[in-house]
Design a protein around this motif. Structure first.
Motif, mmCIF file in Angstrom:
data_model
loop_
_atom_site.group_PDB
_atom_site.id
_atom_site.type_symbol
_atom_site.label_atom_id
_atom_site.label_comp_id
_atom_site.label_asym_id
_atom_site.label_seq_id
_atom_site.Cartn_x
_atom_site.Cartn_y
_atom_site.Cartn_z
ATOM 1 N N GLU A 16 0.859 -1.177 0.000
ATOM 2 C CA GLU A 16 0.000 0.000 0.000
ATOM 3 C C GLU A 16 0.901 1.235 0.000
ATOM 4 O O GLU A 16 1.775 1.368 0.880
ATOM 5 N N PRO A 17 0.754 2.153 -0.963
ATOM 6 C CA PRO A 17 1.638 3.320 -1.027
ATOM 7 C C PRO A 17 1.725 4.112 0.280
ATOM 8 O O PRO A 17 2.787 4.633 0.618
ATOM 9 N N SER A 18 0.638 4.166 1.025
ATOM 10 C CA SER A 18 0.661 4.930 2.273
ATOM 11 C C SER A 18 1.652 4.360 3.282
ATOM 12 O O SER A 18 2.152 5.083 4.147
ATOM 13 N N VAL A 19 1.960 3.068 3.162
ATOM 14 C CA VAL A 19 2.954 2.461 4.051
ATOM 15 C C VAL A 19 4.312 3.127 3.826
ATOM 16 O O VAL A 19 5.008 3.469 4.788
ATOM 17 N N LEU A 20 4.669 3.339 2.574
ATOM 18 C CA LEU A 20 5.944 3.990 2.272
ATOM 19 C C LEU A 20 5.888 5.492 2.597
ATOM 20 O O LEU A 20 6.841 6.047 3.141
ATOM 21 N N ILE A 21 4.798 6.126 2.270
ATOM 22 C CA ILE A 21 4.662 7.570 2.495
ATOM 23 C C ILE A 21 4.722 7.905 3.982
ATOM 24 O O ILE A 21 5.223 8.955 4.366
ATOM 25 N N ASN A 22 4.245 7.001 4.813
ATOM 26 C CA ASN A 22 4.250 7.215 6.262
ATOM 27 C C ASN A 22 5.422 6.541 6.971
ATOM 28 O O ASN A 22 5.522 6.607 8.199
ATOM 29 N N ALA A 23 6.307 5.922 6.202
ATOM 30 C CA ALA A 23 7.449 5.213 6.791
ATOM 31 C C ALA A 23 8.441 6.205 7.400
ATOM 32 O O ALA A 23 8.599 7.327 6.929
ATOM 33 N N ARG A 24 9.109 5.726 8.459
ATOM 34 C CA ARG A 24 10.107 6.516 9.190
ATOM 35 C C ARG A 24 11.347 5.656 9.376
ATOM 36 O O ARG A 24 11.253 4.435 9.381
ATOM 37 N N LEU A 25 12.473 6.280 9.588
ATOM 38 C CA LEU A 25 13.691 5.528 9.912
ATOM 39 C C LEU A 25 13.713 5.118 11.369
ATOM 40 O O LEU A 25 14.303 4.109 11.732
ATOM 41 N N ALA A 26 13.102 5.907 12.218
ATOM 42 C CA ALA A 26 13.042 5.627 13.656
ATOM 43 C C ALA A 26 11.708 6.169 14.166
ATOM 44 O O ALA A 26 11.141 7.088 13.572
ATOM 45 N N PRO A 27 11.186 5.599 15.252
ATOM 46 C CA PRO A 27 9.876 6.023 15.743
ATOM 47 C C PRO A 27 9.766 7.515 16.041
ATOM 48 O O PRO A 27 8.696 8.098 15.878
ATOM 49 N N ASP A 28 10.871 8.139 16.438
ATOM 50 C CA ASP A 28 10.801 9.562 16.783
ATOM 51 C C ASP A 28 11.173 10.483 15.616
ATOM 52 O O ASP A 28 11.313 11.686 15.796
ATOM 53 N N MET A 29 11.310 9.923 14.425
ATOM 54 C CA MET A 29 11.590 10.731 13.241
ATOM 55 C C MET A 29 10.317 10.967 12.456
ATOM 56 O O MET A 29 9.333 10.235 12.612
ATOM 57 N N ARG A 30 10.339 11.945 11.594
ATOM 58 C CA ARG A 30 9.189 12.258 10.755
ATOM 59 C C ARG A 30 9.155 11.343 9.529
ATOM 60 O O ARG A 30 10.193 10.846 9.086
ATOM 61 N N PRO A 31 7.968 11.162 8.927
ATOM 62 C CA PRO A 31 7.813 10.231 7.806
ATOM 63 C C PRO A 31 8.317 10.797 6.474
ATOM 64 O O PRO A 31 8.649 11.984 6.362
ATOM 65 N N LEU A 32 8.309 9.948 5.469
ATOM 66 C CA LEU A 32 8.728 10.308 4.122
ATOM 67 C C LEU A 32 8.026 11.566 3.637
ATOM 68 O O LEU A 32 8.674 12.463 3.097
ATOM 69 N N SER A 33 6.727 11.650 3.810
ATOM 70 C CA SER A 33 5.991 12.820 3.322
ATOM 71 C C SER A 33 6.565 14.108 3.914
ATOM 72 O O SER A 33 6.745 15.109 3.199
ATOM 73 N N PHE A 34 6.865 14.114 5.199
ATOM 74 C CA PHE A 34 7.433 15.291 5.861
ATOM 75 C C PHE A 34 8.789 15.651 5.260
ATOM 76 O O PHE A 34 9.111 16.832 5.071
ATOM 77 N N GLN A 35 9.607 14.647 4.964
ATOM 78 C CA GLN A 35 10.937 14.896 4.413
ATOM 79 C C GLN A 35 10.824 15.626 3.076
ATOM 80 O O GLN A 35 11.568 16.574 2.803
ATOM 81 N N ILE A 36 9.880 15.208 2.254
ATOM 82 C CA ILE A 36 9.694 15.827 0.941
ATOM 83 C C ILE A 36 9.109 17.232 1.096
ATOM 84 O O ILE A 36 9.555 18.178 0.438
ATOM 85 N N GLN A 37 8.129 17.379 1.971
ATOM 86 C CA GLN A 37 7.541 18.694 2.207
ATOM 87 C C GLN A 37 8.598 19.679 2.706
ATOM 88 O O GLN A 37 8.652 20.832 2.267
ATOM 89 N N THR A 38 9.460 19.227 3.606
ATOM 90 C CA THR A 38 10.476 20.106 4.174
ATOM 91 C C THR A 38 11.547 20.451 3.146
ATOM 92 O O THR A 38 11.993 21.609 3.080
ATOM 93 N N ALA A 39 11.948 19.492 2.334
ATOM 94 C CA ALA A 39 12.911 19.794 1.260
ATOM 95 C C ALA A 39 12.316 20.844 0.323
ATOM 96 O O ALA A 39 13.000 21.797 -0.075
ATOM 97 N N SER A 40 11.052 20.705 0.002
ATOM 98 C CA SER A 40 10.353 21.683 -0.838
ATOM 99 C C SER A 40 10.353 23.058 -0.174
ATOM 100 O O SER A 40 10.673 24.071 -0.806
ATOM 101 N N ASP A 41 9.994 23.105 1.098
ATOM 102 C CA ASP A 41 9.940 24.380 1.818
ATOM 103 C C ASP A 41 11.307 25.051 1.880
ATOM 104 O O ASP A 41 11.420 26.269 1.710
ATOM 105 N N LEU A 42 12.336 24.268 2.128
ATOM 106 C CA LEU A 42 13.693 24.826 2.193
ATOM 107 C C LEU A 42 14.100 25.413 0.843
ATOM 108 O O LEU A 42 14.660 26.512 0.775
#
Length: 168
Positions: free
Chosen positions: A37-63
């Motif tokens: 399910e694509p949402s599994v990857l989109i919501n995946a994190r490297l560690a429980p206290d890290m933000r998910p894939l979607s956040f990483q892309i949003q933040t790269a865009s914002d920067l």
């Protein structure tokens, strides 16, 4: 020959966002092939206290868009952080690249000493343009692009250094 602020910023940001887009295209194909399910990857994190894939892309865009706007002395477009699908994330990347490409070298060159003020959670931080680009934007941008890459690689996507660097 010296490196201009434009050369050190916009082409690099555009290239890496394009590479990130290509990696997301591979992630879609991977998810389909493995019946993930694509949402599994989109919501995946490297560690429980890290933000998910979607956040990483949003933040790269914002920067990226914030960098171009602040160095050019113009307003950055505002994108709500509501992307939950790969097509939505791809659209965000495309809109970011479109904005970056609309900013000219003439708008950015000479911004080395422009004062850039960032509103952080609890304070405002000021930089000179060159320090903003080299010591804030680029390290943070690469952190989030790298983290997006690492999340997908950790989840089994067959990508490598060439994908990250855009060697095609």
């Amino acid at each position: 020959m010296s490196l201009s602020m434009y050369q050190a910023s916009i082409p690099t940001l555009v290239r890496m966002l394009g590479n990130l887009s290509a990696i997301l295209t591979k992630a879609v194909t991977y998810a389909e092939a493995k019946k993930i399910e694509p949402s599994v990857l989109i919501n995946a994190r490297l560690a429980p206290d890290m933000r998910p894939l979607s956040f990483q892309i949003q933040t790269a865009s914002d920067l990226a868009k914030g960098c171009a706007a602040r160095l050019a002395g113009i307003e950055a477009p505002s994108f709500p952080d509501t992307e939950t699908t790969f097509p939505e994330l791809q659209t965000r990347i495309a809109k970011t690249i479109e904005f970056l490409n609309s900013v000219s070298a003439a708008q950015i060159d000479g911004s080395e000493e422009r004062t850039v003020t960032l509103k952080m959670r609890t304070q405002e931080v000021q930089f000179q343009g060159q320090a903003y680009l080299l010591s804030f934007v680029l390290p943070n941008f690469y952190f989030h692009v790298t983290t997006a890459y690492a999340i997908l690689r950790h989840n089994g996507l067959d990508i490598g250094k060439g994908d990250f660097l855009g060697v095609r």
